[in-house]
Motif scaffolding. Structure first.
Motif, PDB file in Angstrom:
ATOM      1  N   ALA A 278       0.828  -1.211   0.000  1.00  0.00           N
ATOM      2  CA  ALA A 278       0.000   0.000   0.000  1.00  0.00           C
ATOM      3  C   ALA A 278       0.861   1.259   0.000  1.00  0.00           C
ATOM      4  CB  ALA A 278      -0.931   0.000   1.206  1.00  0.00           C
ATOM      5  N   VAL A 279       1.977   1.207   0.714  1.00  0.00           N
ATOM      6  CA  VAL A 279       2.951   2.306   0.694  1.00  0.00           C
ATOM      7  C   VAL A 279       4.309   1.671   0.461  1.00  0.00           C
ATOM      8  CG1 VAL A 279       4.099   4.076   2.087  1.00  0.00           C
ATOM      9  CG2 VAL A 279       1.615   3.856   2.163  1.00  0.00           C
ATOM     10  N   ASP A 280       4.938   2.040  -0.646  1.00  0.00           N
ATOM     11  CA  ASP A 280       6.124   1.308  -1.062  1.00  0.00           C
ATOM     12  C   ASP A 280       7.315   2.241  -1.249  1.00  0.00           C
ATOM     13  OD1 ASP A 280       7.666  -0.803  -1.756  1.00  0.00           O
ATOM     14  OD2 ASP A 280       6.756  -1.156  -3.714  1.00  0.00           O
ATOM     15  N   ASN A 281       8.044   2.424  -0.164  1.00  0.00           N
ATOM     16  CA  ASN A 281       9.296   3.161  -0.218  1.00  0.00           C
ATOM     17  C   ASN A 281       9.118   4.643  -0.546  1.00  0.00           C
ATOM     18  OD1 ASN A 281      11.973   2.919   0.281  1.00  0.00           O
ATOM     19  ND2 ASN A 281      12.551   2.475  -1.834  1.00  0.00           N
ATOM     20  N   ILE A 282       8.382   5.316   0.294  1.00  0.00           N
ATOM     21  CA  ILE A 282       8.116   6.739   0.057  1.00  0.00           C
ATOM     22  C   ILE A 282       8.964   7.614   0.976  1.00  0.00           C
ATOM     23  CG2 ILE A 282       6.315   8.512   0.359  1.00  0.00           C
ATOM     24  CD1 ILE A 282       4.478   6.772  -1.177  1.00  0.00           C
ATOM     25  N   SER A 283       9.549   8.653   0.399  1.00  0.00           N
ATOM     26  CA  SER A 283      10.352   9.619   1.167  1.00  0.00           C
ATOM     27  C   SER A 283       9.968  11.041   0.761  1.00  0.00           C
ATOM     28  CB  SER A 283      11.849   9.455   0.875  1.00  0.00           C
ATOM     29  OG  SER A 283      12.277   8.138   1.084  1.00  0.00           O
ATOM     30  N   PHE A 284       9.851  11.916   1.727  1.00  0.00           N
ATOM     31  CA  PHE A 284       9.617  13.331   1.431  1.00  0.00           C
ATOM     32  C   PHE A 284       9.836  14.147   2.696  1.00  0.00           C
ATOM     33  CE2 PHE A 284       5.508  11.631   2.725  1.00  0.00           C
ATOM     34  CZ  PHE A 284       5.030  12.581   3.615  1.00  0.00           C
ATOM     35  N   VAL A 285       9.972  15.450   2.546  1.00  0.00           N
ATOM     36  CA  VAL A 285      10.027  16.321   3.720  1.00  0.00           C
ATOM     37  C   VAL A 285       8.998  17.440   3.567  1.00  0.00           C
ATOM     38  CG1 VAL A 285      12.469  15.938   4.245  1.00  0.00           C
ATOM     39  CG2 VAL A 285      11.814  17.791   2.730  1.00  0.00           C
ATOM     40  N   VAL A 286       8.515  17.923   4.690  1.00  0.00           N
ATOM     41  CA  VAL A 286       7.663  19.115   4.691  1.00  0.00           C
ATOM     42  C   VAL A 286       8.287  20.094   5.666  1.00  0.00           C
ATOM     43  CG1 VAL A 286       5.323  20.031   4.862  1.00  0.00           C
ATOM     44  CG2 VAL A 286       5.642  17.593   4.407  1.00  0.00           C
ATOM     45  N   GLU A 287       8.471  21.334   5.200  1.00  0.00           N
ATOM     46  CA  GLU A 287       9.049  22.351   6.075  1.00  0.00           C
ATOM     47  C   GLU A 287       8.076  22.710   7.191  1.00  0.00           C
ATOM     48  OE1 GLU A 287       9.734  25.941   3.837  1.00  0.00           O
ATOM     49  OE2 GLU A 287      10.162  24.694   2.093  1.00  0.00           O
ATOM     50  N   LYS A 288       8.632  23.322   8.236  1.00  0.00           N
ATOM     51  CA  LYS A 288       7.762  23.866   9.296  1.00  0.00           C
ATOM     52  C   LYS A 288       6.785  24.845   8.681  1.00  0.00           C
ATOM     53  CE  LYS A 288       9.798  23.317  13.715  1.00  0.00           C
ATOM     54  NZ  LYS A 288      11.194  23.339  14.092  1.00  0.00           N
ATOM     55  N   GLY A 289       5.520  24.683   8.966  1.00  0.00           N
ATOM     56  CA  GLY A 289       4.523  25.604   8.423  1.00  0.00           C
ATOM     57  C   GLY A 289       4.240  25.394   6.952  1.00  0.00           C
ATOM     58  N   GLY A 290       4.788  24.348   6.376  1.00  0.00           N
ATOM     59  CA  GLY A 290       4.589  24.085   4.948  1.00  0.00           C
ATOM     60  C   GLY A 290       3.300  23.333   4.662  1.00  0.00           C
ATOM     61  N   THR A 291       2.980  23.244   3.361  1.00  0.00           N
ATOM     62  CA  THR A 291       1.767  22.543   2.950  1.00  0.00           C
ATOM     63  C   THR A 291       2.116  21.524   1.874  1.00  0.00           C
ATOM     64  OG1 THR A 291       1.408  24.362   1.406  1.00  0.00           O
ATOM     65  CG2 THR A 291       0.102  24.386   3.434  1.00  0.00           C
ATOM     66  N   LEU A 292       1.621  20.320   2.051  1.00  0.00           N
ATOM     67  CA  LEU A 292       1.861  19.268   1.056  1.00  0.00           C
ATOM     68  C   LEU A 292       0.536  18.619   0.673  1.00  0.00           C
ATOM     69  CD1 LEU A 292       4.031  17.417  -0.434  1.00  0.00           C
ATOM     70  CD2 LEU A 292       3.626  15.809   1.451  1.00  0.00           C
ATOM     71  N   GLY A 293       0.298  18.509  -0.609  1.00  0.00           N
ATOM     72  CA  GLY A 293      -0.872  17.770  -1.086  1.00  0.00           C
ATOM     73  C   GLY A 293      -0.440  16.371  -1.481  1.00  0.00           C
TER      74      GLY A 293
ATOM     75  N   ILE B 257      -7.949  28.469   8.920  1.00  0.00           N
ATOM     76  CA  ILE B 257      -7.268  27.883  10.075  1.00  0.00           C
ATOM     77  C   ILE B 257      -5.761  27.839   9.827  1.00  0.00           C
ATOM     78  CG2 ILE B 257      -6.930  25.718  11.345  1.00  0.00           C
ATOM     79  CD1 ILE B 257     -10.002  25.262  10.905  1.00  0.00           C
ATOM     80  N   TYR B 258      -5.405  27.440   8.622  1.00  0.00           N
ATOM     81  CA  TYR B 258      -3.975  27.393   8.283  1.00  0.00           C
ATOM     82  C   TYR B 258      -3.353  28.789   8.369  1.00  0.00           C
ATOM     83  CZ  TYR B 258       0.334  27.035   5.681  1.00  0.00           C
ATOM     84  OH  TYR B 258       1.642  27.114   5.313  1.00  0.00           O
ATOM     85  N   ASN B 259      -4.016  29.766   7.756  1.00  0.00           N
ATOM     86  CA  ASN B 259      -3.449  31.124   7.734  1.00  0.00           C
ATOM     87  C   ASN B 259      -3.353  31.733   9.125  1.00  0.00           C
ATOM     88  OD1 ASN B 259      -3.031  31.104   4.973  1.00  0.00           O
ATOM     89  ND2 ASN B 259      -5.115  31.806   4.534  1.00  0.00           N
ATOM     90  N   GLU B 260      -4.343  31.433   9.971  1.00  0.00           N
ATOM     91  CA  GLU B 260      -4.313  31.977  11.329  1.00  0.00           C
ATOM     92  C   GLU B 260      -3.174  31.389  12.159  1.00  0.00           C
ATOM     93  OE1 GLU B 260      -8.138  31.554  13.233  1.00  0.00           O
ATOM     94  OE2 GLU B 260      -9.055  32.626  11.542  1.00  0.00           O
ATOM     95  N   SER B 261      -2.703  30.218  11.774  1.00  0.00           N
ATOM     96  CA  SER B 261      -1.646  29.585  12.560  1.00  0.00           C
ATOM     97  C   SER B 261      -0.290  30.270  12.320  1.00  0.00           C
ATOM     98  CB  SER B 261      -1.538  28.098  12.230  1.00  0.00           C
ATOM     99  OG  SER B 261      -0.786  27.909  11.044  1.00  0.00           O
ATOM    100  N   ARG B 262      -0.233  31.124  11.321  1.00  0.00           N
ATOM    101  CA  ARG B 262       0.973  31.914  11.016  1.00  0.00           C
ATOM    102  C   ARG B 262       2.262  31.104  11.036  1.00  0.00           C
ATOM    103  NH1 ARG B 262      -0.721  37.180  11.280  1.00  0.00           N
ATOM    104  NH2 ARG B 262      -2.657  37.393  12.429  1.00  0.00           N
ATOM    105  N   GLY B 263       2.242  30.037  10.280  1.00  0.00           N
ATOM    106  CA  GLY B 263       3.481  29.279  10.121  1.00  0.00           C
ATOM    107  C   GLY B 263       3.766  28.266  11.211  1.00  0.00           C
TER     108      GLY B 263
END
Ligand SMILES: Nc1ncnc2c1ncn2[C@@H]1O[C@H](COP(=O)(O)OP(=O)(O)OP(=O)(O)O)[C@@H](O)[C@H]1O
Ligand SMILES: [Mg+2]
Length: 328
Positions: free
Chosen positions: A32-47, A204-210
């Motif tokens: 179902a999940v086969d060798n996935i790697s990624f990073v998300v920065e602090k306050g970043g958004t990933l789809g 909600i995301y914008n109010e969290s200011r990063g």
């Protein structure tokens, strides 16, 4: 030194064993999940985008350690969450929250709205009953359930789909999480309320200011475009492309991404006529017996010989990663 990554996922795998029939041969697995790697920065958004069954929800559940991985690691705040003990994990839980795919199933049908929210606050805060009551009122107000007093005593089945999703959102943000995963946040909803819920999530995301890192899962890349700077495209458990959402939509690299993008409806008929829709051929193959080599090769208009036998690794094209031999 403080890392600027909120989340770092390394070689993450989840293989579900498939139950064997009496005469069956060797154990098979759904990768179902086969060798996935990624990073998300602090306050970043990933789809995370991909068709049904591509492993999006499984990936999200791993990232929150709601299930154990087959292998790999997930670093949140520089700690591998799979190495945390019960006590440490319990302390981390409030900081990582998920809005589940099916709002109806994720709310206890026998609990009133106020009980659903009070439960979370009692478990993870030391607020007094009065403070909890105040907090519940302000949470309901925040997610647009107003006046809040009207909703306190209601059971989930006494709410509309949109209102139920608002309750789920209020529960997810009740503890000010630093990582929020929204799994298909609007796909169960009527078209008329989708826009409002997307706006609420963006507010909600914008109010969290990063302070808040967002992951949004959807099969609809147009929705992801409205919410996420970066996008990870999944196909049959594997990551096929990763990069900036706008760039991916402008010029998709992986043939599967090209198909996905060509299916987005264009409001302007002039440019719609100019664009070629790439037809996708064949049924999505089974996850139990995925095609060898590149999983997409049986449906790929650009298929080459080696795609049928070899799995492409990741090739970097500008700021993008793409798993396709066309970019070797
Ligand atoms: N607990 C489980 N046991 C066995 N197989 C599972 C389990 N959970 C998920 N799977 C399988 O893993 C694969 C990926 O499922 P997953 O729910 O992650 O996909 P998805 O991308 O979220 O799909 P959708 O868009 O339909 O929600 C599917 O083949 C599913 O049947
Ligand atoms: Mg899912």
């Amino acid at each position: 030194m403080e890392s600027h990554f909120s989340l770092k996922v390394i070689n993450l795998k989840k293989y579900f064993p498939v139950s064997r029939g009496f005469f069956a041969g060797p154990q098979k697995y759904v990768k179902a999940v086969d060798n996935i790697s990624f990073v998300v920065e602090k306050g970043g958004t990933l789809g995370i985008v991909g068709e049904s069954g591509s492993g999006k929800t499984t990936l999200a559940r791993l990232v929150l350690r709601l299930i154990e991985p087959t292998s790999g690691s997930v670093y949140f705040d520089n700690k591998n969450i799979f190495e945390l003990n019960k006590h440490e994990l319990r302390r981390l839980r409030p900081q990582m929250q998920m809005i589940f795919q099916d709002p109806m199933a994720s709310l206890n049908p026998r609990k009133k709205v106020k009980q659903i929210l009070a439960q979370v606050l009692k478990l993870h805060t030391s607020l007094s009953s009065e403070e909890i009551h105040e907090r519940i009122l302000s949470l309901l107000e925040k997610v647009g359930l107003s006046p809040p007093e009207l909703f306190l005593e209601r059971y989930p089945h006494e709410l509309s789909g949109g209102q139920r999703q608002r309750v789920c959102i209020s529960r997810a943000i009740a503890l000010n999480p630093r990582l929020l995963i929204a799994d298909e946040p609007v796909s169960a909803l009527d078209v008329s309320v989708r826009g409002q819920i997307i706006k609420l999530l963006l507010d909600i995301y914008n109010e969290s200011r990063g302070d808040m890192t967002y992951i949004v899962i959807s099969h609809d890349i147009a929705l992801i475009k409205s919410m996420c700077k970066n996008t990870l495209v999944m196909y049959l458990g594997r990551m096929v492309e990763l990069g900036e959402t706008d760039r991916i939509i402008e010029s998709p690299l992986h043939p599967y991404t090209k198909v996905l993008i060509s299916a987005i409806p264009i409001p302007d008929p002039e440019s719609a006529r100019e664009r070629k829709r790439i037809p996708i051929t064949g049924e999505p193959p089974s996850l139990i017996d995925p095609p060898p080599g590149c999983h997409f090769h049986p449906r790929c208009p650009y298929v080459m010989d080696k795609c049928r036998t070899e799995t492409p690794s990741y090739f970097q094209v500008d700021d993008r990663l793409v798993s396709c031999f066309l970019y070797e």
